[in-house]
Motif scaffolding. Structure first.
Motif, PDB file in Angstrom:
ATOM      1  N   PHE A   1     -21.871  15.590  35.214  1.00  0.00           N
ATOM      2  CA  PHE A   1     -21.908  16.904  35.852  1.00  0.00           C
ATOM      3  C   PHE A   1     -22.529  16.747  37.247  1.00  0.00           C
ATOM      4  CE2 PHE A   1     -22.308  17.563  31.257  1.00  0.00           C
ATOM      5  CZ  PHE A   1     -21.276  18.462  31.026  1.00  0.00           C
ATOM      6  N   HIS A   2     -21.757  17.049  38.285  1.00  0.00           N
ATOM      7  CA  HIS A   2     -22.224  16.837  39.650  1.00  0.00           C
ATOM      8  C   HIS A   2     -22.868  18.077  40.263  1.00  0.00           C
ATOM      9  CE1 HIS A   2     -19.944  13.238  39.139  1.00  0.00           C
ATOM     10  NE2 HIS A   2     -18.768  13.813  39.318  1.00  0.00           N
ATOM     11  N   ARG A   3     -22.228  19.230  40.067  1.00  0.00           N
ATOM     12  CA  ARG A   3     -22.667  20.457  40.722  1.00  0.00           C
ATOM     13  C   ARG A   3     -22.427  21.643  39.784  1.00  0.00           C
ATOM     14  NH1 ARG A   3     -20.116  16.994  44.045  1.00  0.00           N
ATOM     15  NH2 ARG A   3     -21.251  16.337  45.927  1.00  0.00           N
ATOM     16  N   PRO A   4     -23.221  22.710  39.918  1.00  0.00           N
ATOM     17  CA  PRO A   4     -23.015  23.891  39.060  1.00  0.00           C
ATOM     18  C   PRO A   4     -21.670  24.554  39.360  1.00  0.00           C
ATOM     19  CG  PRO A   4     -25.182  23.935  40.122  1.00  0.00           C
ATOM     20  CD  PRO A   4     -24.401  22.860  40.795  1.00  0.00           C
ATOM     21  N   PHE A   5     -21.076  25.163  38.337  1.00  0.00           N
ATOM     22  CA  PHE A   5     -19.828  25.908  38.496  1.00  0.00           C
ATOM     23  C   PHE A   5     -19.656  26.828  37.299  1.00  0.00           C
ATOM     24  CE2 PHE A   5     -18.764  22.395  35.832  1.00  0.00           C
ATOM     25  CZ  PHE A   5     -17.689  22.770  35.048  1.00  0.00           C
ATOM     26  N   ARG A   6     -18.705  27.735  37.411  1.00  0.00           N
ATOM     27  CA  ARG A   6     -18.414  28.671  36.332  1.00  0.00           C
ATOM     28  C   ARG A   6     -17.174  28.195  35.585  1.00  0.00           C
ATOM     29  NH1 ARG A   6     -21.200  33.625  36.441  1.00  0.00           N
ATOM     30  NH2 ARG A   6     -19.725  34.344  34.851  1.00  0.00           N
ATOM     31  N   ALA A   7     -17.288  28.092  34.267  1.00  0.00           N
ATOM     32  CA  ALA A   7     -16.150  27.674  33.453  1.00  0.00           C
ATOM     33  C   ALA A   7     -15.116  28.781  33.288  1.00  0.00           C
ATOM     34  CB  ALA A   7     -16.631  27.204  32.081  1.00  0.00           C
ATOM     35  N   ASP A   8     -15.496  30.033  33.610  1.00  0.00           N
ATOM     36  CA  ASP A   8     -14.558  31.144  33.474  1.00  0.00           C
ATOM     37  C   ASP A   8     -13.796  31.418  34.772  1.00  0.00           C
ATOM     38  OD1 ASP A   8     -16.636  32.193  34.948  1.00  0.00           O
ATOM     39  OD2 ASP A   8     -17.157  33.771  33.526  1.00  0.00           O
ATOM     40  N   GLU A   9     -13.922  30.511  35.747  1.00  0.00           N
ATOM     41  CA  GLU A   9     -13.109  30.560  36.954  1.00  0.00           C
ATOM     42  C   GLU A   9     -12.298  29.274  37.023  1.00  0.00           C
ATOM     43  OE1 GLU A   9     -15.789  31.230  40.193  1.00  0.00           O
ATOM     44  OE2 GLU A   9     -16.277  33.288  39.551  1.00  0.00           O
ATOM     45  N   TRP A  10     -11.115  29.338  37.635  1.00  0.00           N
ATOM     46  CA  TRP A  10     -10.182  28.212  37.599  1.00  0.00           C
ATOM     47  C   TRP A  10     -10.827  26.903  38.080  1.00  0.00           C
ATOM     48  CZ3 TRP A  10      -6.106  28.630  34.768  1.00  0.00           C
ATOM     49  CH2 TRP A  10      -5.395  29.831  34.668  1.00  0.00           C
ATOM     50  N   TRP A  11     -10.581  25.838  37.328  1.00  0.00           N
ATOM     51  CA  TRP A  11     -10.938  24.500  37.786  1.00  0.00           C
ATOM     52  C   TRP A  11      -9.765  23.552  37.539  1.00  0.00           C
ATOM     53  CZ3 TRP A  11     -11.405  21.503  33.248  1.00  0.00           C
ATOM     54  CH2 TRP A  11     -11.770  22.190  32.077  1.00  0.00           C
TER      55      TRP A  11
END
Length: 282
Positions: free
Chosen positions: A231-241
């Protein structure tokens, strides 16, 4: 948050049995073998509940030892390997029927500033132009009950080396998909990390077959052997990746797949690696 997403969040909310001992429930399914992403995500939750506030997971490494049984809960036993000022290390053993079925080791770190660089996201179609993976699986007869179990995930397939992507002489086996949790999650970072971990096992091993279109999933015995996430940086799993996947090697009945995870603004937020069994049916 839709019903399917509520069920996924509840599935990952473990019951505490004792100090460093947890129990994970099972979903309703017709499948015979527990989905690997579920075990990895539940183990991550178990480990995270044993570290002090301020520590955040930056890597996990795991091995799938035996097929999981959907008919009984999974017990997660957390071992505290190290508690330092900057880093903490945990090891999780998942058991069913008195036998180990999965091992996971994790490292946690307190936030600190440091050097920064990252890969550039490849140019790809937006999620809206991708194909619904669950619908594709149904059309190809490869569903096997997964569409119900993965109902909380929105997965848009962009293509692979075999279908849809331009040939790349440097990478003969590639695949790309957009993924998000289908419904708004809370702002709890662990909820996003756990649901991402759950989703990270959805399509990665399939990239190993992109160089072998004559051997589809129905003609190959597939099973995850190990799974690693940085895991490199924070992000939201409920937004497109974007899950940008490629397989550098397949041999000995095994395939290795790597995946870079980018948010829509091009930020590299995670890297995933998995080796799995891809044994042609005899």
């Amino acid at each position: 948050m839709g019903e399917a997403t509520q069920k996924l969040v509840a599935l990952l909310d473990l019951e505490k049995l004792d100090t460093d001992l947890f129990r994970g429930q099972q979903p309703e399914t017709i499948r015979q073998r527990v989905y690997g992403g579920q075990v990895a995500a539940q183990a991550l939750i178990a480990a995270s509940r044993t570290v002090d506030e301020g520590f955040h997971v930056h890597s996990l490494h795991s091995y799938f030892l035996l097929p999981g049984d959907y008919n009984v809960p999974i017990i997660y036993d957390v071992e505290r390997i190290r508690d330092g000022k900057s880093f903490a290390t945990r090891r999780v053993l998942a058991r069913q029927h008195g036998r180990p079925i999965y091992y996971q080791s994790l490292n946690f770190q307190r936030h600190e500033e440091g050097l920064e660089h990252e890969d550039v996201m490849p140019e790809v179609k937006p999620p809206e132009e991708g194909l619904d993976l669950m619908q594709l699986m149904a059309e190809r007869g490869t569903d096997d009950g997964l569409s119900k179990e993965w109902a909380a995930l929105d997965v848009r397939w962009l293509g692979s080396s075999a279908y849809g992507l331009d040939p790349d002489p440097m990478h003969p086996a590639k695949a790309q998909v957009w993924i998000r949790v289908d419904g708004r999650l809370s702002d709890d970072p662990m909820e996003h990390l756990a649901t991402f971990t759950y989703a990270s096992d959805v399509s990665l091993l399939g990239a190993t077959l992109a160089a072998h279109p004559e051997h589809g999933p129905q003609k190959v015995q597939m099973a995850s052997l190990d799974h690693t996430i940085w895991f490199h940086r924070p992000f939201r799993a409920d937004e497109w990746w974007l899950y940008d996947q490629w397989s550098p090697s397949a041999s000995g009945g095994r395939g290795l797949a790597l995946g870079r995870v980018f948010t829509q603004d091009g930020t590299l937020v995670a890297t995933v690696a998995q080796e799995g069994l891809i044994r042609p049916s005899r």
